[in-house]
Design an enzyme around this catalytic site. Structure first.
Site, mmCIF file in Angstrom:
data_model
loop_
_atom_site.group_PDB
_atom_site.id
_atom_site.type_symbol
_atom_site.label_atom_id
_atom_site.label_comp_id
_atom_site.label_asym_id
_atom_site.label_seq_id
_atom_site.Cartn_x
_atom_site.Cartn_y
_atom_site.Cartn_z
ATOM 1 N N CYS D 115 0.894 -1.165 0.000
ATOM 2 C CA CYS D 115 0.000 0.000 0.000
ATOM 3 C C CYS D 115 0.923 1.203 0.000
ATOM 4 O O CYS D 115 1.490 1.553 1.033
ATOM 5 C CB CYS D 115 -0.915 -0.012 1.226
ATOM 6 S SG CYS D 115 -1.831 1.537 1.431
ATOM 7 N N CYS D 118 -0.588 4.463 2.180
ATOM 8 C CA CYS D 118 -0.629 4.429 3.653
ATOM 9 C C CYS D 118 -0.033 3.082 4.028
ATOM 10 O O CYS D 118 1.147 2.864 3.744
ATOM 11 C CB CYS D 118 -2.019 4.694 4.210
ATOM 12 S SG CYS D 118 -3.428 4.032 3.307
ATOM 13 N N SER D 119 -0.786 2.181 4.607
ATOM 14 C CA SER D 119 -0.245 0.851 4.885
ATOM 15 C C SER D 119 -1.373 -0.153 5.003
ATOM 16 O O SER D 119 -1.376 -1.002 5.893
ATOM 17 C CB SER D 119 0.569 0.847 6.183
ATOM 18 O OG SER D 119 1.608 1.788 6.152
ATOM 19 N N CYS D 120 -2.351 -0.079 4.104
ATOM 20 C CA CYS D 120 -3.521 -0.951 4.184
ATOM 21 C C CYS D 120 -3.108 -2.417 4.216
ATOM 22 O O CYS D 120 -2.188 -2.828 3.508
ATOM 23 C CB CYS D 120 -4.430 -0.692 2.982
ATOM 24 S SG CYS D 120 -5.125 0.969 2.969
#
Lengths: 211, 215, 215, 211
Positions: D115, D118-120
């Site tokens: 991701c 962001c950091s999904c």
């Protein structure tokens, strides 16, 4: 070839930032110790350089150039044709003026100078660049939202004025020639130079105040 | 390389501190004086820039200009073999030499003037473009160091000036000081940023010939 | 806004610490637990993300994930009026209420399951594109928050899947929770990065319909 | 509307980072004090959540899903058609699995999940994401130089293997279905699950080791 080793440069940067004392003053003192112990430079020469920038090299040089361009049409022509030669003729040449361009403001055109990729600046003719010129905010914003940037400097442009932003991506350096304000007829060069602000030669000032 | 230094058009940096002076601390003045009065024994200006761009991204955004210069000059000295990493970290070197005798303020003035460096070169190749020509910049750049800013890639502009040939930054950054024709190219703000930009506004960049899609 | 969070393709970040675990400190576990068990009294997930993107760039790159979450959750509470800035800075609030009785591990399990949120919506508009279609992404994005990453703008790709309509992130980030058709689009690595990329490689992004140049 | 005020969010971030104690542990403790004093959550519920993630929610869930897909063709079909429903059928649904997609590795295709914005991550089925998944380096590099990233994880791909990188830009989440290794004929689901690594379900691992 080690000398142009990009990854090695990155690695050294990581080491230095991680392991040097964090105070930048100590970092610079460390570098000064090394180069002076090694005899690469004498501390007195560093003192002279600091003195030079404190007293002689600064925006008053550029202001003299601009004022002269307002009073001597031939000099103005030279400045706009070959600004390097123009500043050289006044003895203001040196660091980063080898390929200097002068760009004129008019009633419908404003000029703004930036270096988005680093912080290129015509040092010998304008002195040390202001901190904001080197800031990430200015570098990032000047090309994208010049009118908002100008507003933060108190410059409001009419809708009939276009903005040209000069991003100094090669070894050319730029100096803005602001418009001579009304009410200065008959002023001599020193009087005129006194109203030319540093920011007006970068483009973050526009209408000069004659107080 | 598309490193963090390529800031043009990146948003979110907030207000500009319009009052900050050129120097705020003595150590900044010393950093500047060291930078302009010493030099590593090998390298190019463009590699110097590239090396600075290789600073860790978070560090690059966090520290000030003069601290960056200090760290990058240390890096140049280490890469050139002038000092070891250990010498720099310890701040001590056991090789002591006698510097040239200091030269006073008059010498500093002379050094400043001598710093007027020229990057234009004569080359045989004729320029491929002329003032008034439309050009399109390349979409992809593989060079480690480049001056074709990301925001101006794959965009149409108009040549406003031809400066002859200048040392080509991308090549000089890897030690190859060849020259290419250099042009000032104007891009409308709407071409760069879309229809929200003011139609009267434009941005110019100084770009080498090989940055353009070839005719 | 093209804020610092849009990291895809930015170079210079160095090696990946492949061994780092999910949590390294107790405070990280607490930050996570607080994030998933409290919520500001207004807002959307997409505004939450946008708010995080507005962190100062140098801070964004310098601090860890869980610290970002903590600061962003504080920011949400302040924006929603749940706490004042002064309360957060002092760490003290004088309004005390009785929480619901704690619900034990069984309750935590139930809350985790209840966290299965759905973003698909029924809309009247038929999809403009179908699997197999070529699409070109928009070059310019004016939205404050967008999920059309910078590296995938102005690029040609192929639709690999249509997911129906989902809540449109760019709109939801300003409180307008309307839906748009969502597609998975595959881009060849060479389209994104140029001829140095491996011709066998590709990148997919999940993109809403208005991200495409309209047919 | 104040609630969706982007510039206000930026301003609050500046205040908080400048004025809170710099230790992140203290920052989180401050937030915990506020939400518990206000009664938004009971500290015991935070303890339960921590315990849940320590003991029950982790990559062993995803490993069970993968192992089952290797032994039950109908489940494999469901997983590839509707991974959300597949994990729900095993009780592993929850945070960020509402729109889950399973993508299959083959002998000529490798899948890698990231991701960039962001950091999904599909938390309920894989547990807390590893720190590297949330790192700027992984987010920046995975889409541009996936083969170099994979090499840092010890994965060397032949030239006949393509890499597809899945950038989780919407609310879809991805889980990679690694290939079942040779030499596991007749293994039961728990035996198989034991060899499925977390990284293999993100795509930073490929050839599973049967020890």
């Amino acid at each position: 070839m080690t000398r142009f080793d990009s990854d090695k440069a990155a690695e050294i940067h990581r080491h230095l930032h991680a392991h040097l004392p964090s105070d930048p003053a100590l970092r610079v003192r460390t570098l000064e110790s090394l180069v002076t112990e090694r005899g690469l430079v004498d501390p007195a020469d560093l003192d002279s350089w600091v003195e030079l920038y404190a007293n002689e090299v600064g925006p008053m040089r550029g202001a003299q150039v601009i004022a002269r361009s307002w009073t001597e049409p031939e000099f103005r022509d030279l400045l706009l044709r070959d600004a390097s030669e123009a500043v050289r003729s006044m003895g203001f040449h040196g660091h980063a003026t080898g390929h200097l361009k002068a760009v004129e403001n008019t009633s419908t055109q404003h000029n703004l100078v930036v270096c988005t990729l680093c912080s290129c600046y015509p040092f010998a003719v304008l002195g040390m660049s202001p901190a904001w010129y080197k800031s990430t905010a200015y570098r990032a914003r000047a090309v994208r939202e010049p009118r908002k940037v100008l507003a933060e400097f108190g410059v409001e442009l009419g809708e009939d004025v276009g903005v040209r932003v000069w991003d100094s991506t090669a070894e050319l350096r730029y100096i803005v020639v602001p418009e001579r304000p009304n009410g200065t007829d008959g002023w001599d060069r020193d009087q005129l130079a006194a109203i030319v602000t540093r920011n007006s030669m970068i483009g973050t000032d526009r209408d000069l105040r004659i107080a | 390389m598309d490193t963090i230094h390529d800031l043009g058009g990146v948003e979110g940096f907030g207000a500009i501190d319009t009052k900050a002076p050129g120097f705020s601390h003595d150590w900044e003045r010393r950093s500047w004086a060291i930078a302009k009065n010493t030099t590593a024994s090998s390298g190019t200006l463009d590699f110097w820039r590239h090396s600075l761009e290789r600073m860790e991204p978070a560090t690059y955004l966090s520290i000030s200009y003069f601290e960056k210069w200090c760290l990058n000059n240390m890096t140049q000295f280490i890469l050139a073999g002038d000092f070891t990493l250990e010498e720099v970290l310890s701040g001590r070197t056991d090789q002591r030499h006698q510097p040239n005798a200091p030269s006073s303020l008059q010498g500093a003035r002379a050094r400043l003037k001598a710093n007027e460096v020229f990057f234009d070169r004569q080359i045989d190749a004729p320029p491929l473009f002329a003032v008034g020509d439309s050009v399109v910049t390349r979409e992809y750049i593989d060079a480690r160091h480049t001056r074709l800013a990301r925001y101006a890639r794959g965009k149409s502009g108009t040549i406003r000036a031809h400066h002859g040939a200048h040392v080509f930054a991308d090549a000089a950054a890897v030690g190859d000081e060849r020259a290419e024709h250099l042009y000032t190219v104007e891009f409308s703000a709407r071409t760069l940023w879309g229809s929200s930009a003011n139609p009267r506004d434009s941005v110019t960049l100084d770009l080498w010939e090989s940055y353009f899609v070839q005719p």
